[in-house]
Structures are given as C-alpha cells and as structure tokens.
Motif scaffolding. Structure first.
Motif, PDB file in Angstrom:
ATOM      1  N   ILE A   1       0.880  -1.174   0.000  1.00  0.00           N
ATOM      2  CA  ILE A   1       0.000   0.000   0.000  1.00  0.00           C
ATOM      3  C   ILE A   1       0.915   1.221   0.000  1.00  0.00           C
ATOM      4  O   ILE A   1       1.828   1.320   0.818  1.00  0.00           O
ATOM      5  CB  ILE A   1      -0.913  -0.010   1.257  1.00  0.00           C
ATOM      6  N   CYS A   2       0.718   2.125  -0.955  1.00  0.00           N
ATOM      7  CA  CYS A   2       1.652   3.254  -1.102  1.00  0.00           C
ATOM      8  C   CYS A   2       1.176   4.511  -0.411  1.00  0.00           C
ATOM      9  O   CYS A   2       1.933   5.462  -0.254  1.00  0.00           O
ATOM     10  CB  CYS A   2       1.847   3.564  -2.578  1.00  0.00           C
ATOM     11  N   GLY A   3      -0.074   4.563  -0.033  1.00  0.00           N
ATOM     12  CA  GLY A   3      -0.588   5.768   0.637  1.00  0.00           C
ATOM     13  C   GLY A   3      -2.038   5.978   0.264  1.00  0.00           C
ATOM     14  O   GLY A   3      -2.604   5.213  -0.515  1.00  0.00           O
ATOM     15  N   LYS A   4      -2.619   7.029   0.873  1.00  0.00           N
ATOM     16  CA  LYS A   4      -4.039   7.332   0.595  1.00  0.00           C
ATOM     17  C   LYS A   4      -4.150   8.158  -0.688  1.00  0.00           C
ATOM     18  O   LYS A   4      -3.185   8.798  -1.110  1.00  0.00           O
ATOM     19  CB  LYS A   4      -4.628   8.175   1.741  1.00  0.00           C
ATOM     20  N   VAL A   5      -5.342   8.175  -1.232  1.00  0.00           N
ATOM     21  CA  VAL A   5      -5.599   8.938  -2.459  1.00  0.00           C
ATOM     22  C   VAL A   5      -5.389  10.432  -2.186  1.00  0.00           C
ATOM     23  O   VAL A   5      -5.668  10.913  -1.076  1.00  0.00           O
ATOM     24  CB  VAL A   5      -7.045   8.646  -2.958  1.00  0.00           C
ATOM     25  N   SER A   6      -4.901  11.152  -3.185  1.00  0.00           N
ATOM     26  CA  SER A   6      -4.674  12.602  -3.051  1.00  0.00           C
ATOM     27  C   SER A   6      -5.999  13.315  -2.793  1.00  0.00           C
ATOM     28  O   SER A   6      -7.047  12.936  -3.322  1.00  0.00           O
ATOM     29  CB  SER A   6      -4.052  13.115  -4.352  1.00  0.00           C
ATOM     30  N   ASN A   7      -5.902  14.356  -1.997  1.00  0.00           N
ATOM     31  CA  ASN A   7      -7.071  15.159  -1.665  1.00  0.00           C
ATOM     32  C   ASN A   7      -7.777  15.698  -2.930  1.00  0.00           C
ATOM     33  O   ASN A   7      -8.981  15.957  -2.923  1.00  0.00           O
ATOM     34  CB  ASN A   7      -6.605  16.323  -0.779  1.00  0.00           C
ATOM     35  N   TYR A   8      -7.037  15.841  -4.008  1.00  0.00           N
ATOM     36  CA  TYR A   8      -7.601  16.317  -5.284  1.00  0.00           C
ATOM     37  C   TYR A   8      -8.829  15.474  -5.654  1.00  0.00           C
ATOM     38  O   TYR A   8      -9.880  15.993  -6.019  1.00  0.00           O
ATOM     39  CB  TYR A   8      -6.524  16.202  -6.377  1.00  0.00           C
ATOM     40  N   PHE A   9      -8.675  14.149  -5.543  1.00  0.00           N
ATOM     41  CA  PHE A   9      -9.755  13.243  -5.957  1.00  0.00           C
ATOM     42  C   PHE A   9     -10.867  13.193  -4.900  1.00  0.00           C
ATOM     43  O   PHE A   9     -12.019  12.926  -5.219  1.00  0.00           O
ATOM     44  CB  PHE A   9      -9.188  11.843  -6.246  1.00  0.00           C
ATOM     45  N   VAL A  10     -10.494  13.459  -3.653  1.00  0.00           N
ATOM     46  CA  VAL A  10     -11.497  13.458  -2.571  1.00  0.00           C
ATOM     47  C   VAL A  10     -12.409  14.666  -2.766  1.00  0.00           C
ATOM     48  O   VAL A  10     -13.639  14.535  -2.798  1.00  0.00           O
ATOM     49  CB  VAL A  10     -10.783  13.516  -1.188  1.00  0.00           C
ATOM     50  N   GLU A  11     -11.805  15.833  -2.925  1.00  0.00           N
ATOM     51  CA  GLU A  11     -12.620  17.057  -3.028  1.00  0.00           C
ATOM     52  C   GLU A  11     -13.358  17.140  -4.359  1.00  0.00           C
ATOM     53  O   GLU A  11     -14.505  17.528  -4.412  1.00  0.00           O
ATOM     54  CB  GLU A  11     -11.723  18.284  -2.873  1.00  0.00           C
ATOM     55  N   LYS A  12     -12.677  16.760  -5.429  1.00  0.00           N
ATOM     56  CA  LYS A  12     -13.281  16.978  -6.755  1.00  0.00           C
ATOM     57  C   LYS A  12     -14.280  15.883  -7.136  1.00  0.00           C
ATOM     58  O   LYS A  12     -15.292  16.164  -7.770  1.00  0.00           O
ATOM     59  CB  LYS A  12     -12.162  17.056  -7.797  1.00  0.00           C
ATOM     60  N   TYR A  13     -13.975  14.642  -6.771  1.00  0.00           N
ATOM     61  CA  TYR A  13     -14.823  13.532  -7.250  1.00  0.00           C
ATOM     62  C   TYR A  13     -15.425  12.710  -6.110  1.00  0.00           C
ATOM     63  O   TYR A  13     -15.936  11.609  -6.330  1.00  0.00           O
ATOM     64  CB  TYR A  13     -14.001  12.628  -8.189  1.00  0.00           C
ATOM     65  N   SER A  14     -15.314  13.215  -4.876  1.00  0.00           N
ATOM     66  CA  SER A  14     -15.894  12.551  -3.702  1.00  0.00           C
ATOM     67  C   SER A  14     -15.391  11.121  -3.501  1.00  0.00           C
ATOM     68  O   SER A  14     -16.141  10.236  -3.066  1.00  0.00           O
ATOM     69  CB  SER A  14     -17.425  12.520  -3.773  1.00  0.00           C
ATOM     70  N   VAL A  15     -14.122  10.897  -3.840  1.00  0.00           N
ATOM     71  CA  VAL A  15     -13.532   9.584  -3.544  1.00  0.00           C
ATOM     72  C   VAL A  15     -13.333   9.512  -2.015  1.00  0.00           C
ATOM     73  O   VAL A  15     -12.996  10.518  -1.389  1.00  0.00           O
ATOM     74  CB  VAL A  15     -12.162   9.428  -4.256  1.00  0.00           C
ATOM     75  N   ALA A  16     -13.563   8.341  -1.426  1.00  0.00           N
ATOM     76  CA  ALA A  16     -13.392   8.172   0.027  1.00  0.00           C
ATOM     77  C   ALA A  16     -11.987   8.629   0.436  1.00  0.00           C
ATOM     78  O   ALA A  16     -11.000   8.254  -0.211  1.00  0.00           O
ATOM     79  CB  ALA A  16     -13.585   6.701   0.391  1.00  0.00           C
ATOM     80  N   ALA A  17     -11.902   9.421   1.500  1.00  0.00           N
ATOM     81  CA  ALA A  17     -10.605  10.006   1.890  1.00  0.00           C
ATOM     82  C   ALA A  17      -9.609   8.931   2.335  1.00  0.00           C
ATOM     83  O   ALA A  17      -8.396   9.134   2.251  1.00  0.00           O
ATOM     84  CB  ALA A  17     -10.819  11.015   3.010  1.00  0.00           C
ATOM     85  N   ASP A  18     -10.122   7.777   2.797  1.00  0.00           N
ATOM     86  CA  ASP A  18      -9.172   6.741   3.251  1.00  0.00           C
ATOM     87  C   ASP A  18      -8.913   5.688   2.163  1.00  0.00           C
ATOM     88  O   ASP A  18      -8.387   4.607   2.430  1.00  0.00           O
ATOM     89  CB  ASP A  18      -9.666   6.073   4.549  1.00  0.00           C
ATOM     90  N   CYS A  19      -9.282   6.004   0.931  1.00  0.00           N
ATOM     91  CA  CYS A  19      -9.054   5.058  -0.187  1.00  0.00           C
ATOM     92  C   CYS A  19      -7.538   4.875  -0.396  1.00  0.00           C
ATOM     93  O   CYS A  19      -6.796   5.847  -0.499  1.00  0.00           O
ATOM     94  CB  CYS A  19      -9.724   5.632  -1.436  1.00  0.00           C
ATOM     95  N   GLU A  20      -7.111   3.628  -0.473  1.00  0.00           N
ATOM     96  CA  GLU A  20      -5.670   3.335  -0.568  1.00  0.00           C
ATOM     97  C   GLU A  20      -5.234   3.225  -2.037  1.00  0.00           C
ATOM     98  O   GLU A  20      -6.004   2.792  -2.886  1.00  0.00           O
ATOM     99  CB  GLU A  20      -5.351   1.983   0.099  1.00  0.00           C
ATOM    100  N   ILE A  21      -3.976   3.567  -2.275  1.00  0.00           N
ATOM    101  CA  ILE A  21      -3.402   3.433  -3.622  1.00  0.00           C
ATOM    102  C   ILE A  21      -2.282   2.400  -3.561  1.00  0.00           C
ATOM    103  O   ILE A  21      -1.447   2.420  -2.651  1.00  0.00           O
ATOM    104  CB  ILE A  21      -2.811   4.790  -4.110  1.00  0.00           C
ATOM    105  N   LEU A  22      -2.285   1.471  -4.527  1.00  0.00           N
ATOM    106  CA  LEU A  22      -1.217   0.473  -4.576  1.00  0.00           C
ATOM    107  C   LEU A  22      -0.417   0.651  -5.863  1.00  0.00           C
ATOM    108  O   LEU A  22      -0.858   1.373  -6.762  1.00  0.00           O
ATOM    109  CB  LEU A  22      -1.777  -0.944  -4.444  1.00  0.00           C
ATOM    110  N   PRO A  23       0.752   0.036  -5.980  1.00  0.00           N
ATOM    111  CA  PRO A  23       1.523   0.197  -7.213  1.00  0.00           C
ATOM    112  C   PRO A  23       0.740  -0.357  -8.398  1.00  0.00           C
ATOM    113  O   PRO A  23      -0.034  -1.305  -8.253  1.00  0.00           O
ATOM    114  CB  PRO A  23       2.771  -0.665  -6.984  1.00  0.00           C
ATOM    115  N   GLY A  24       0.944   0.246  -9.560  1.00  0.00           N
ATOM    116  CA  GLY A  24       0.315  -0.304 -10.751  1.00  0.00           C
ATOM    117  C   GLY A  24       1.112  -1.500 -11.244  1.00  0.00           C
ATOM    118  O   GLY A  24       2.193  -1.806 -10.740  1.00  0.00           O
ATOM    119  N   THR A  25       0.576  -2.183 -12.246  1.00  0.00           N
ATOM    120  CA  THR A  25       1.348  -3.232 -12.922  1.00  0.00           C
ATOM    121  C   THR A  25       1.056  -3.143 -14.421  1.00  0.00           C
ATOM    122  O   THR A  25       0.209  -2.356 -14.851  1.00  0.00           O
ATOM    123  CB  THR A  25       1.042  -4.626 -12.347  1.00  0.00           C
TER     124      THR A  25
END
Ligand code: ADP
Ligand code: XUL
Length: 537
Positions: free
Chosen positions: A258-282
């Motif tokens: 787990i690399c960290g939580k989603v950037s606030n940009y997506f939380v404020e602009k698109y209402s993504v859950a603030a604790d949504c986790e981001i993992l490395p892509g493949t």
C-alpha cells in the motif's frame, strides 16, 4: 464487513478504462462482482493531440512510437468526471489498482514532486502537470527504433543469454532500458533534468497518490533493468544503460504494497473516500493474468488487444530457449511467461478496412473459408514483429493472387493463431483451456479459429477487459492484506473464472486436423522468410 468497492483503472494503448467491483460478505466468505465499467477512447476524445489509435504518427519513419503523457492525464480527469456524472458513488472505494500498457515511460523533472503533492481541485490535472516533464512525449511499446541501444547494452552485459539470465528477457527495442539509453544519448540535458522515470503503470498511481509510487516486479521486468530473481534493480543493467539511472528510479515495490491514501484532489473533486488506498500499478499483461484468474500455473491466457499476447503463471523464472518470450513477475507472486505479437488487432483492422468490411462481415468471411484456407498463407507483418523478430515491416502473401476478402481475412487470423501456437511450443504441454480477453475476444469466429488451431477449449468472461478487472482485484487483495485479513488469491478471483462449459468455444475435429497440416506449412514458410530477411541484412 459492509459492502466494499474497489476500482481498477487500465491505461492502455487506445483507451483508459475503469472497472468497479463490489465485494459483499456472505455465509461462505464473500462474493465479488463487477458493478460498473466504462472506457474513454483517446483518439475519439482527444483529437487535438493528433493520435491514431492512441499513438502519434512515426514522423521520421524509423520505427518510433510516442504518445503524449498529457493525454493520459486528461483522460484520468475525464474518467472520474464520467463516473461522477453517472452518479457512481466513489465514497465506498477502499482501494484503487492500476494497469498500464507495458514498457512506455514518462520523464518527470524536479518540480514534479511538489506539483504532485499540491494538486488543487480548482484546476484540472493537465494544467497542473504541464510543467512537470523533462521529456514531452513518452516512447511506448510499439517503438522499434532502439536496435543500436539494445546491441550496446547486450554487449556490456555479456551477450543475449546473459541479459536474459539477469533480466528475464533478451534486450528488446520496446523495453524501457534501451529507450532510456536512446534518450540519454540523444538529449543528455533532458536526461540530466529528469528526476523520476515512471512507467505508464507507475505514473497513473503517482497522480492518484500525489507522490511518486514505485514500479512493481510485473512491469519492472519489462525494462531490461530488473534482476528477475531478486526483483530489485540490477546494478549491472543500470550501469550498462545510462549514468545515475538508479537515482531516477524508485525502488521496485511489491505489487501488493500500500503506497498511501488517495490525493485530496480526488477526494474534493470527485468525492472519492478520503481513506481510499493506492497500490503500485502493474503492466496490462500481468494485470490480465490476475483478471483471468490465472493465479496458479497450468492455465494459459491470450489477450487480443492492440497487441496479441499469450501468457501463463510460472513457479520459477524459466526463460525461453529461443529468446522470443519474456519472464515477468506475477502480481500474485512468483512469475509469468509472456509472448507479445505486435501485429494483433491493428493487423486484423487493416485487412478488414482494406476490403471495406464491418466486424460482422469480417466474421462471415472468416467462416466462409475452410480451415487451412486451401493453402493460402499470409505472414502478417503489417508492422515490424516481436515474435518472431521481424525488423522490417512487409506483408507476405502466398497463393493469394487474385484472391478476395474471405481468403485474406482467413489467412491473417489463421496466421496469428498459428504463430502463437508455434512459438509457445517450447512451454511444453499443449493447453486444454485458453482463457481469453481483449477487444477482439468479443468475436466468436476469431475464437473458433483459436480453438481449432490450439485444439483447446476457449473460455471468455463477461468483460473483455481483464486488465481493468485485474487492477480492481489487486486492489481488493492488497486492501485485505493491509487490513490484516489476507485472502488467498484463488478466493479473490473465484467469481470471475469462467466455469460454465456450455459457454466455451470448443474445437471442431475436422478443422483441427486441417490446421495441423497448415501449422507445418506455416512453420516452413515463416522459417524461409526469416532466413531470407536475415540474408538481406
Ligand atoms: P487495448 O487495451 O490494447 O487498447 P482493446 O483490448 O481495447 O485494446 O482492444 C481494442 C481492439 O479491439 C480494437 O483495435 C479492435 O480492432 C478490436 N475489436 C473490437 N471489436 C472487435 C470485433 N467485434 N472483432 C474483432 N476485433 C474487435
Ligand atoms: C507486452 C507489450 C504489449 C503492451 C501493450 O510486452 O509490449 O502487450 O503491454 O498492451
């Protein structure tokens, strides 16, 4: 466990797709299903970039293939806006996984870290990232312009076998290491100004997380830079490629970190859950491996996307004795083998368009001809080819004088399937079931030729985008692992493995017989042509 949602994004050659899965607790554990899929086609939506099928024209005619990273960035905003407009609630998102076309690279300068960390919803992503690049365009997997750099790296590393032993593949023109070396040689100032080199699959999660995210061993293996056994950068390969390269690459990061939580940009602009986790892509192929449920060895997958690819999970990194295929890390752990054919969907489209046919007519033509096509053969090198290595484009036709649409269409599809079967013989036992995905897997007539050539059943899913699904499934797996409730991979994929045998496309005995003979004619024709072009070089 309440209902949980996981998003998979697939940034591929021609489009950006989103797949959302819903996971719900039940008496036997959980059930998982796709609840939303959408896609944004680059050419249709971003004409201003001048791309055809997602790629810029090869202006110098030397086999270069570039795409603008800003187009991928614009598509990211657009796909979130599309989900918002469709009233898709992103507030239940627990994690986002990413799949990306393999090998393509993005070059970021020293402002990138601060730009990513300070993304504001008042402006769109493309505006904010406009000054983050040290190279305006991204070389992508279709590029075949780096033969010289491949030869140079190969020589330093002690020959093709040695490169393959270290990195899992011989040096290939589209692989990121040779591409980086070319950039360093042609624009050493631009190279010096590069702070981070990302793959497409690490660039997208870096935007989502608002910070640079590492490359996983699935996509890292497609660079000729990663030690395939230790799954870390190889100091020798880095040195052979370009100076100070190790400083420009984030450490190889496990696929399920787990690399960290989603950037606030997506939380404020698109209402993504603030604790949504981001993992490395493949890479899109490792992601398709997961999406098709191929988490244990013994089954093969074929993707009929822009490229056609054949892949399978492997316990150990056994390399291809012919040097044509690659070993990548599997996001489920261990390894996968992959063979990539450049002349996939675009070759089929080429012959379809030559005869002004629709896909329905294409299918009718395909059915109209007998298996084996009465000896009509095409070597379908509309573009240079990766497997087998064909360095110059040029379609070769045999027994096709004055022939029409049906003969040509059948010849291209039989050639593609036969070539895949021929060049995977080294893997050993012939497959009994092939799991398929990619845009062309919606075409049952093409799948019939596949079933007949391989003498195997062909199983498809309800979605033709296993790469996007794989990204969502990886998000589910990584989230559970981080929440101290790890799940077996076989459980994560269980609801997606096609199991209804009546839906399979089965081989037809008389076609199988005819195509056995055809395989030998094709083998001979291909061999003779390869010898001919080798002698001409
Ligand atoms: P990628 O993920 O590499 O961008 P896709 O997996 O989305 O590509 O596949 C796109 C391709 O699917 C198109 O180039 C097109 O040729 C092919 N395709 C779409 N529909 C059909 C069909 N009915 N029959 C054959 N091919 C098709
Ligand atoms: C794999 C490859 C392509 C791209 C684009 O090695 O080059 O399949 O991943 O899909």
């Amino acid at each position: 466990m309440a209902v949980q949602h996981f998003l998979g994004l697939d940034s591929s050659t021609q489009s950006l797709s989103a797949t959302i899965i819903e996971v719900e607790a039940n008496s036997t554990g959980f059930s998982s299903k796709i609840i939303y899929e959408t896609s944004i086609n680059f050419q249709e939506n971003f004409g201003k970039y001048g791309v055809k099928n997602g790629v810029l024209p090869d202006s110098k005619g030397i086999g270069e293939a570039f795409s603008p990273p800003q187009m991928w960035v614009e598509a990211l905003d657009l796909i979130f806006q599309k989900m918002l407009d469709a009233n898709i609630s992103l507030s239940k998102l627990k994690a986002i996984g990413v799949s990306g076309q393999q090998h393509g690279s993005v070059y970021l300068n020293s402002s990138a870290d601060s730009i990513l960390a300070n993304l504001t919803p008042q402006k769109n992503l493309a505006e904010q990232l406009a000054n983050a690049y040290s190279r305006e365009l991204s070389p992508i997997w279709m590029d075949s312009s780096t033969s010289e750099e491949c030869a140079e790296i190969t020589e330093v590393l002690g020959g093709p076998k040695s490169v393959c032993e270290i990195t899992g593949s011989e040096c290939f023109e589209r692989f990121t290491g040779p591409q980086i070396r070319k950039f360093y040689k042609q624009d050493s100032k631009g190279y010096q100004e590069t702070q981070h080199i990302c793959l497409v699959s690490s660039f997208v999660p870096s935007i989502l997380a608002g910070k640079i995210v590492g490359i996983d061993p699935g996509d890292g293996a497609g660079m000729n830079l990663m030690d395939i056994r230790s799954k870390a950068w190889s100091a020798d390969a880095l040195r052979a490629t370009a100076p100070d390269l190790g400083q420009k690459l984030f450490s190889v990061t496990p696929s399920d970190a787990i690399c960290g939580k989603v950037s606030n940009y997506f939380v404020e602009k698109y209402s993504v859950a603030a604790d949504c986790e981001i993992l490395p892509g493949t890479g899109d192929n490792p992601s398709s491996l997961i999406g098709l449920g191929l988490v244990v060895p013994g089954r093969i997958g074929i993707s009929l996307g822009t490229s056609d690819t054949l892949f399978a999970a492997m316990k150990n990194p056994n390399t291809d004795p012919t040097g044509a295929s690659h070993v990548f890390g599997s996001p489920a752990g261990d390894y996968m083998v992959l063979a990539c054919y450049k002349n996939g969907s675009l070759a089929r489209e080429n012959i379809k368009d030559e005869f002004g046919a629709s896909w329905d007519e294409f299918s009718k033509h395909l059915n109209q001809r007998p298996a084996g096509n009465n000896g009509c053969i095409i070597l379908p090198y509309f573009d240079t080819e990766i497997v087998p290595r064909v360095p110059v484009s040029g379609v070769q036709k045999y027994n096709l004088d004055n022939a029409g649409a049906a003969e040509h269409i059948r010849a291209v599809v039989e050639a593609q399937m036969t070539s895949m079967a021929l060049h995977s013989e080294w893997m050993g036992e012939a497959p009994q079931i092939i799991y398929v995905t990619g845009g062309a897997s919606s075409n049952k007539e093409i799948l019939q030729v596949m079933a007949d050539v391989f003498n195997a059943k062909v199983a498809r899913q309800t979605t033709t985008n296993a790469a996007g699904l794989g990204a969502a499934l990886r998000a589910h797996h990584a989230f559970n692992k981080a929440s101290a409730a790890p799940c077996e991979w076989t459980d994560i994929v269980k609801d997606y493995v096609p199991s209804d045998e009546s839906q399979y496309v089965s081989p037809i005995e008389e076609n199988v017989k005819a195509l056995k003979g055809f395989r030998e004619s094709y083998r001979k024709t291909e061999k003779e042509y390869l010898e001919q072009i080798k002698a001409a070089v």
